[in-house]
Enzyme design. Structure first.
Site, mmCIF file in Angstrom:
data_model
loop_
_atom_site.group_PDB
_atom_site.id
_atom_site.type_symbol
_atom_site.label_atom_id
_atom_site.label_comp_id
_atom_site.label_asym_id
_atom_site.label_seq_id
_atom_site.Cartn_x
_atom_site.Cartn_y
_atom_site.Cartn_z
ATOM 1 N N PRO A 10 1.848 -10.338 0.846
ATOM 2 C CG PRO A 10 -0.055 -11.767 1.076
ATOM 3 C CD PRO A 10 0.624 -10.499 1.543
ATOM 4 C CE1 TYR A 23 -2.678 -7.656 -8.468
ATOM 5 C CE2 TYR A 23 -1.949 -9.786 -9.244
ATOM 6 C CZ TYR A 23 -3.001 -8.814 -8.629
ATOM 7 O OH TYR A 23 -3.897 -9.577 -7.705
ATOM 8 C CG ASN A 74 -0.811 -3.562 -1.796
ATOM 9 O OD1 ASN A 74 -1.684 -4.427 -1.367
ATOM 10 N ND2 ASN A 74 -0.449 -3.462 -3.098
ATOM 11 C CB ALA A 77 -4.552 -12.328 -0.568
ATOM 12 C CD GLU A 98 -7.770 -1.111 2.268
ATOM 13 O OE1 GLU A 98 -8.703 -0.688 3.067
ATOM 14 O OE2 GLU A 98 -8.178 -2.090 1.495
ATOM 15 C CG HIS A 100 -5.734 -2.790 -2.595
ATOM 16 N ND1 HIS A 100 -5.188 -3.742 -2.198
ATOM 17 C CD2 HIS A 100 -6.676 -2.116 -1.482
ATOM 18 C CE1 HIS A 100 -5.641 -3.885 -0.691
ATOM 19 N NE2 HIS A 100 -6.467 -2.958 -0.370
HETATM 20 O O1 CA2 Z 1 -4.210 -4.753 -6.154
HETATM 21 C C1 CA2 Z 1 -3.720 -4.863 -5.098
HETATM 22 O O2 CA2 Z 1 -2.537 -4.321 -4.879
HETATM 23 C C2 CA2 Z 1 -3.717 -6.214 -4.466
HETATM 24 O O3 CA2 Z 1 -3.422 -6.092 -2.988
HETATM 25 C C3 CA2 Z 1 -2.925 -7.305 -4.889
HETATM 26 C C4 CA2 Z 1 -2.975 -8.657 -4.367
HETATM 27 C C5 CA2 Z 1 -4.444 -9.134 -4.059
HETATM 28 O O4 CA2 Z 1 -4.877 -10.235 -3.508
HETATM 29 C C6 CA2 Z 1 -5.545 -7.947 -3.709
HETATM 30 O O5 CA2 Z 1 -6.779 -8.346 -3.770
HETATM 31 C C7 CA2 Z 1 -5.378 -6.646 -4.501
HETATM 32 C C8 CA2 Z 1 -2.306 -9.714 -5.059
HETATM 33 C C9 CA2 Z 1 -0.802 -9.536 -5.337
HETATM 34 C C10 CA2 Z 1 -0.217 -10.275 -6.043
HETATM 35 O O6 CA2 Z 1 0.814 -9.942 -6.627
HETATM 36 C C11 CA2 Z 1 1.269 -10.648 -7.859
HETATM 37 C C12 CA2 Z 1 2.139 -10.138 -8.480
HETATM 38 C C13 CA2 Z 1 2.607 -10.622 -9.504
HETATM 39 C C14 CA2 Z 1 2.276 -12.053 -9.659
HETATM 40 C C15 CA2 Z 1 1.381 -12.569 -9.199
HETATM 41 C C16 CA2 Z 1 0.803 -11.975 -8.048
#
Ligand code: CA2
Length: 147
Positions: A10, A23, A74, A77, A98, A100
């Site tokens: 997501p 990010y 990946n 959340a 896994e 991230h």
């Molecule tokens: O660091 C990662 O790749 C995560 O999987 C990213 C997830 C986060 O919940 C994990 O704890 C770590 C969140 C992805 C959200 O991506 C966004 C990208 C742009 C703007 C907002 C959210």
């Protein structure tokens, strides 16, 4: 030909468009292009998908059985909440790495919990988009070692 499935969970469709300070500025389409170049260089077949739906991710893990040799996940959340994804990985018996973008262990406490880690062969985190290339190399290494 060895085939790898990369699954993104997501909100990862928003990469490069929102919160670049957290990010980064690279879009998911750009990450996919990087992954395809890496897979080509290593003579691997690659499928790359993203879904915001937990059920759709479970379905894609199920469908990987008999089609792909390993999964790079990946789960976003859902990493920190999803017993359904953990059970799906266990049920197909494929190796999962896994992944991230961020170093989840340097972030909030709730991101230190991972249901995916319990059933993954390994974890890569904190290297941004480069982590996807590292995960492809790690999966190839894992699959070759298993031969
Ligand atoms: O660091 C990662 O790749 C995560 O999987 C990213 C997830 C986060 O919940 C994990 O704890 C770590 C969140 C992805 C959200 O991506 C966004 C990208 C742009 C703007 C907002 C959210």
């Amino acid at each position: 030909m060895t085939s790898i499935l990369i699954l993104n969970g997501p909100n990862l469709n928003l990469l490069g468009q929102r919160q670049p300070e957290v990010y980064g500025a690279t879009t998911l389409a750009e990450i996919e292009a990087m992954c395809r170049a890496k897979a080509d260089a290593l003579s691997l077949s690659l499928a790359f998908h993203q879904s915001n739906s937990e059920g759709a991710l479970v379905d894609m893990i199920h469908a990987a059985q008999g089609t792909h040799d390993g999964i790079i996940l990946n789960a976003g959340a859902y990493t920190h909440t999803s017993i359904a994804l953990m059970d799906a990985i266990t049920s197909v018996g494929l190796p999962v790495i896994e992944l991230h973008l961020s170093n989840v262990h340097a972030r909030e406490e709730f991101r230190h919990i991972s249901f995916i880690s319990k059933v993954a062969v390994g974890v890569i985190c904190g290297f941004g988009p480069k982590g996807y290339e590292l995960a492809i190399e790690a999966m190839r290494h894992h699959l070759e070692a298993a031969d």
